[in-house]
Scaffold this active site. Structure first.
Site, PDB file in Angstrom:
ATOM      1  N   ASP A 110      44.913  31.346   7.045  1.00 17.42           N
ATOM      2  CA  ASP A 110      45.449  30.355   7.977  1.00 17.42           C
ATOM      3  C   ASP A 110      46.325  29.420   7.146  1.00 17.42           C
ATOM      4  O   ASP A 110      46.284  29.429   5.914  1.00 17.42           O
ATOM      5  CB  ASP A 110      44.281  29.579   8.618  1.00 17.42           C
ATOM      6  N   SER A 111      47.097  28.599   7.845  1.00 18.90           N
ATOM      7  CA  SER A 111      47.871  27.579   7.141  1.00 18.90           C
ATOM      8  C   SER A 111      46.941  26.611   6.411  1.00 18.90           C
ATOM      9  O   SER A 111      47.350  25.967   5.456  1.00 18.90           O
ATOM     10  CB  SER A 111      48.696  26.788   8.156  1.00 18.90           C
TER      11      SER A 111
ATOM     12  N   TYR B 253      51.955  24.601   9.502  1.00 24.38           N
ATOM     13  CA  TYR B 253      52.991  25.581   9.856  1.00 24.38           C
ATOM     14  C   TYR B 253      53.634  25.206  11.204  1.00 24.38           C
ATOM     15  O   TYR B 253      54.779  25.525  11.453  1.00 24.38           O
ATOM     16  CB  TYR B 253      52.372  26.968  10.030  1.00 24.38           C
ATOM     17  N   GLY B 254      52.834  24.581  12.040  1.00 24.42           N
ATOM     18  CA  GLY B 254      53.241  24.359  13.431  1.00 24.42           C
ATOM     19  C   GLY B 254      54.444  23.462  13.634  1.00 24.42           C
ATOM     20  O   GLY B 254      54.947  23.316  14.747  1.00 24.42           O
TER      21      GLY B 254
ATOM     22  N   CYS C  52      45.560  32.363  12.604  1.00 28.69           N
ATOM     23  CA  CYS C  52      46.506  31.284  12.876  1.00 28.69           C
ATOM     24  C   CYS C  52      47.433  31.739  14.002  1.00 28.69           C
ATOM     25  O   CYS C  52      48.154  32.729  13.853  1.00 28.69           O
ATOM     26  CB  CYS C  52      47.298  31.021  11.590  1.00 28.69           C
ATOM     27  N   ASN C  53      47.376  31.046  15.106  1.00 29.03           N
ATOM     28  CA  ASN C  53      48.215  31.404  16.261  1.00 29.03           C
ATOM     29  C   ASN C  53      49.685  31.197  15.944  1.00 29.03           C
ATOM     30  O   ASN C  53      50.541  31.932  16.412  1.00 29.03           O
ATOM     31  CB  ASN C  53      47.853  30.541  17.461  1.00 29.03           C
ATOM     32  N   THR C  54      49.969  30.180  15.140  1.00 25.79           N
ATOM     33  CA  THR C  54      51.362  29.857  14.817  1.00 25.79           C
ATOM     34  C   THR C  54      51.984  30.967  13.980  1.00 25.79           C
ATOM     35  O   THR C  54      53.098  31.438  14.271  1.00 25.79           O
ATOM     36  CB  THR C  54      51.411  28.520  14.041  1.00 25.79           C
TER      37      THR C  54
ATOM     38  N   CYS D 175      45.036  27.035  18.939  1.00 23.97           N
ATOM     39  CA  CYS D 175      45.267  26.752  17.521  1.00 23.97           C
ATOM     40  C   CYS D 175      43.892  26.671  16.884  1.00 23.97           C
ATOM     41  O   CYS D 175      43.009  25.979  17.421  1.00 23.97           O
ATOM     42  CB  CYS D 175      46.003  25.420  17.362  1.00 23.97           C
TER      43      CYS D 175
ATOM     44  N   HIS E  98      42.842  25.189  14.376  1.00 27.27           N
ATOM     45  CA  HIS E  98      42.454  23.844  13.923  1.00 27.27           C
ATOM     46  C   HIS E  98      41.817  23.015  15.049  1.00 27.27           C
ATOM     47  O   HIS E  98      41.251  21.953  14.773  1.00 27.27           O
ATOM     48  CB  HIS E  98      43.669  23.064  13.423  1.00 27.27           C
TER      49      HIS E  98
HETATM   50  N1  DGL Z   1      45.779  26.844  12.638  1.00 23.78           N
HETATM   51  C1  DGL Z   1      47.084  27.155  13.033  1.00 23.78           C
HETATM   52  C2  DGL Z   1      47.146  27.837  14.409  1.00 23.78           C
HETATM   53  O1  DGL Z   1      46.182  28.448  14.834  1.00 23.78           O
HETATM   54  C3  DGL Z   1      48.188  26.141  12.926  1.00 23.78           C
HETATM   55  C4  DGL Z   1      48.087  24.840  12.233  1.00 23.78           C
HETATM   56  C5  DGL Z   1      49.382  24.388  11.594  1.00 23.78           C
HETATM   57  O2  DGL Z   1      50.225  23.770  12.239  1.00 23.78           O
HETATM   58  O3  DGL Z   1      49.531  24.716  10.420  1.00 23.78           O
HETATM   59  O4  DGL Z   1      48.151  27.821  15.049  1.00 23.78           O
END
Ligand code: DGL
Length: 271
Positions: free
Chosen positions: A7-8, A39-40, A70-72, A182, A184
């Protein structure tokens, strides 16, 4: 069997937390790209560069499968891109399809929260074209939650203030389901319970991702999902995970930090 999860940052620990229970025989590598989180709020090209580097790292560690927790990152790394690599790569997307399938028949709307990149991405919009024919799904970008999570702040009035402000234009009383798009966002369940009606259902992609991982490992001749039960205890799991922050082993202090997240996830199991 060795599984790489990345993940990020520390959001993907919520996927690891479940994977440790569901796949007790596996060894895990968890990679948090702490140098580049969030990352988002970055450009697609930049995120793809980070993903390339992490996948190369994981392949050197000889993993049997890689989970993009990580969805992003999944939103920018398309299927074609992912199939370039020699081991199964399992991505995550906001579980909107699941929410519509489970709760579409009930009156009310569905709110999907994710990062700005995921919310703006074509991938989510293509998914909505398929599953949201009646226009019942709303989207909310909540990048501030990533910052709270990275700081290890799961319990402060600022979180409530942030959510109240960001969601003030949304018809909160109309929601029947809230999709955590997300990884997080999982840490803040207590706040969602305060904000949404009591009847709201929470949906995240964690269990589905692990099911998909088990399916892929089964297809690849690895360990199929044979009788692995939710109830399997994972004592000693700490020894089964090697943690990296952007390509280097974590320090003892960072290990303490990870433990605090895992403890928060344990607490969430009981609320
Ligand atoms: N945990 C990440 C997700 O599921 C993104 C968090 C980020 O912005 O880095 O999208």
């Amino acid at each position: 069997m060795r599984i790489g999860i990345f993940d990020s940052g520390i959001g993907g620990l919520s996927v690891l937390h479940q994977a440790l229970r569901r796949i007790p025989e596996a060894e895990f590598i968890y990679y948090a790209d702490e140098e580049h989180v969030p990352y988002g709020e970055k450009k697609e090209k930049q995120i793809k560069g980070y993903i390339d580097e992490i996948i190369k790292f994981m392949l050197k560690k000889q993993v049997d499968a890689i989970v993009i927790a990580c969805n992003t990152a999944t939103s920018v790394a398309t299927k074609e891109y992912r199939s370039r690599f020699p081991v199964p790569i399992i991505g995550m997307e906001p579980a909107v399809k699941q929410a519509v399938e489970l709760y579409g028949h009930l009156p009310g709307r569905i709110l999907v929260a994710a990062t700005p990149v995921t919310i703006a991405g074509d991938k989510l919009h293509h998914l909505l074209e398929k599953v949201d024919r009646e226009d019942k799904v709303d989207l909310a970008a909540l990048p501030g939650l990533v910052r709270f999570a990275e700081k290890g702040d799961f319990d402060s009035e600022e979180i409530m203030e942030y959510l109240t402000e960001e969601l003030k234009a949304y018809p909160l009383h109309q929601y029947k389901a809230f999709v955590l798009g997300c990884t997080h966002f999982n840490y803040f369940m207590a706040y969602y319970k305060r904000i949404f009606p009591e009847t709201v259902k929470f949906v995240d992609g964690n269990a589905g991702t692990i099911r998909q991982l088990l399916r892929k490992l089964g297809d690849a001749g690895g360990s199929p999902d044979s009788g692995v039960s939710e109830a399997v205890l994972y004592s000693g799991s700490a020894r089964r995970v090697t943690y990296y922050f952007s390509g280097r082993l974590i320090t003892a202090g960072e290990r303490e930090r990870i433990n605090a997240y895992m403890e928060q996830l344990d607490r969430l199991d009981s609320i």
